[in-house]
Design a protein around this motif. Structure first.
Motif, mmCIF file in Angstrom:
data_model
loop_
_atom_site.group_PDB
_atom_site.id
_atom_site.type_symbol
_atom_site.label_atom_id
_atom_site.label_comp_id
_atom_site.label_asym_id
_atom_site.label_seq_id
_atom_site.Cartn_x
_atom_site.Cartn_y
_atom_site.Cartn_z
ATOM 1 N N CYS A 118 0.792 -1.231 0.000
ATOM 2 C CA CYS A 118 0.000 0.000 0.000
ATOM 3 C C CYS A 118 0.827 1.285 0.000
ATOM 4 C CB CYS A 118 -0.985 0.000 1.177
ATOM 5 S SG CYS A 118 -0.254 0.275 2.810
ATOM 6 N N VAL A 155 -14.808 3.867 -0.436
ATOM 7 C CA VAL A 155 -13.385 4.207 -0.409
ATOM 8 C C VAL A 155 -13.189 5.517 -1.139
ATOM 9 C CG1 VAL A 155 -11.093 3.564 -1.242
ATOM 10 C CG2 VAL A 155 -12.568 1.841 -0.190
ATOM 11 N N ALA A 168 -10.505 7.383 -2.566
ATOM 12 C CA ALA A 168 -9.132 7.129 -2.975
ATOM 13 C C ALA A 168 -8.444 8.445 -3.337
ATOM 14 C CB ALA A 168 -9.109 6.177 -4.169
ATOM 15 N N GLY A 200 -2.559 5.668 -4.394
ATOM 16 C CA GLY A 200 -3.938 5.823 -4.842
ATOM 17 C C GLY A 200 -4.422 4.683 -5.709
ATOM 18 N N GLU A 201 -3.561 4.208 -6.598
ATOM 19 C CA GLU A 201 -3.948 3.093 -7.464
ATOM 20 C C GLU A 201 -4.181 1.825 -6.655
ATOM 21 O OE1 GLU A 201 -4.792 3.302 -10.495
ATOM 22 O OE2 GLU A 201 -4.112 5.353 -10.907
ATOM 23 N N GLN A 244 -5.298 1.800 -3.571
ATOM 24 C CA GLN A 244 -6.595 2.006 -2.939
ATOM 25 C C GLN A 244 -7.731 1.606 -3.883
ATOM 26 O OE1 GLN A 244 -7.056 5.934 -0.986
ATOM 27 N NE2 GLN A 244 -4.861 6.196 -1.335
ATOM 28 N N VAL A 245 -7.649 2.076 -5.125
ATOM 29 C CA VAL A 245 -8.700 1.796 -6.104
ATOM 30 C C VAL A 245 -8.761 0.301 -6.417
ATOM 31 C CG1 VAL A 245 -9.433 2.167 -8.487
ATOM 32 C CG2 VAL A 245 -8.602 4.102 -7.127
ATOM 33 N N VAL A 259 -15.952 3.086 -5.041
ATOM 34 C CA VAL A 259 -14.771 3.938 -5.070
ATOM 35 C C VAL A 259 -15.131 5.322 -5.589
ATOM 36 C CG1 VAL A 259 -12.470 4.261 -6.043
ATOM 37 C CG2 VAL A 259 -13.255 1.959 -5.450
ATOM 38 N N GLU A 296 -12.851 8.625 -6.531
ATOM 39 C CA GLU A 296 -11.488 9.110 -6.668
ATOM 40 C C GLU A 296 -11.435 10.612 -6.386
ATOM 41 O OE1 GLU A 296 -9.604 7.966 -10.297
ATOM 42 O OE2 GLU A 296 -10.264 5.872 -10.147
#
Length: 207
Positions: free
Chosen positions: A94, A157, A159, A168-169, A171-172, A182, A184
């Motif tokens: 992460c 989420v 993100a 960030g990617e 998280q997604v 999600v 963003e």
């Protein structure tokens, strides 16, 4: 009107949500921020969750490492902001590779050694005034083991796509794999400092 319970991440405290609380209250909501015992050695995630307590009528928002805590909190809705999501061994993937610079004290607690390193590594999207204000209030972070928890459908989420801490990617990708919704955000790791009004608008839309 909704009730929001805001849960901070590592090293922080309820103080970090000061401006977000104001923005949510301006929109007619009730907002409270908790202080986790992050500097107490020997505690586990369920001890932190007990501080928050059951929140069956609230939207509970967990930031960064606080995502690990809110996963264990009964709530009307759980929102993970820039979260270290409650999946198996998240630390393996992460964190952004450039996120480093903490030291450990004699009790094994991590801390930021000076304001310059903290500003560069944890708050690169913040003004220096914002990062210095935050640095002065940071606490030491005791080691708390992460844990996988029920997470996915029904969870949100947020993100943070310009995040220099939690990728960030990741998280997604992780959220979608578990079936979470999600949203963003074009922000760094701490939008409650940099864009509290925009963050409050997003949370208002979830209420």
């Amino acid at each position: 009107m909704a009730r929001f319970v805001l849960v901070h991440g590592a090293w922080h405290g309820s103080w970090c949500f000061r401006y977000l609380v104001e923005e949510l209250e301006d929109r007619g909501h009730e907002a409270v921020a908790v202080d986790l015992p992050c500097d107490e050695v020997g505690l586990e995630l369920h001890d932190h969750a007990a501080v928050v307590g059951p929140q069956p009528d609230a939207v509970v928002v967990g930031h960064s490492f606080g995502a690990q805590t809110v996963a264990l909190v009964p709530a009307r809705l759980r929102v993970y902001l820039a979260g270290v999501l409650p999946v198996e061994s998240p630390a393996r993937e992460c964190f952004r590779p450039e996120f480093s610079g903490t030291l450990r004290d004699e009790l094994g607690r991590s801390y930021w050694p000076d304001a310059d390193i903290c500003a560069a590594k944890m708050y690169p999207d913040c003004t220096r005034a914002q990062s210095d204000w935050a640095y002065a209030q940071l606490r030491r972070q005791a080691q708390v083991a992460t844990a996988a928890a029920p997470f996915g459908k029904g969870d949100i989420v947020l993100a943070t796509m310009r995040d220099a801490t939690v990728d960030g990617e990741w998280q997604v990708r992780t959220a979608k794999a578990r079936g979470a919704r999600v949203i963003e955000l074009d922000t760094g790791h701490s939008p409650f400092f940099t864009q509290p009004d925009e963050l409050a608008d997003v949370l208002d839309g979830l209420a």
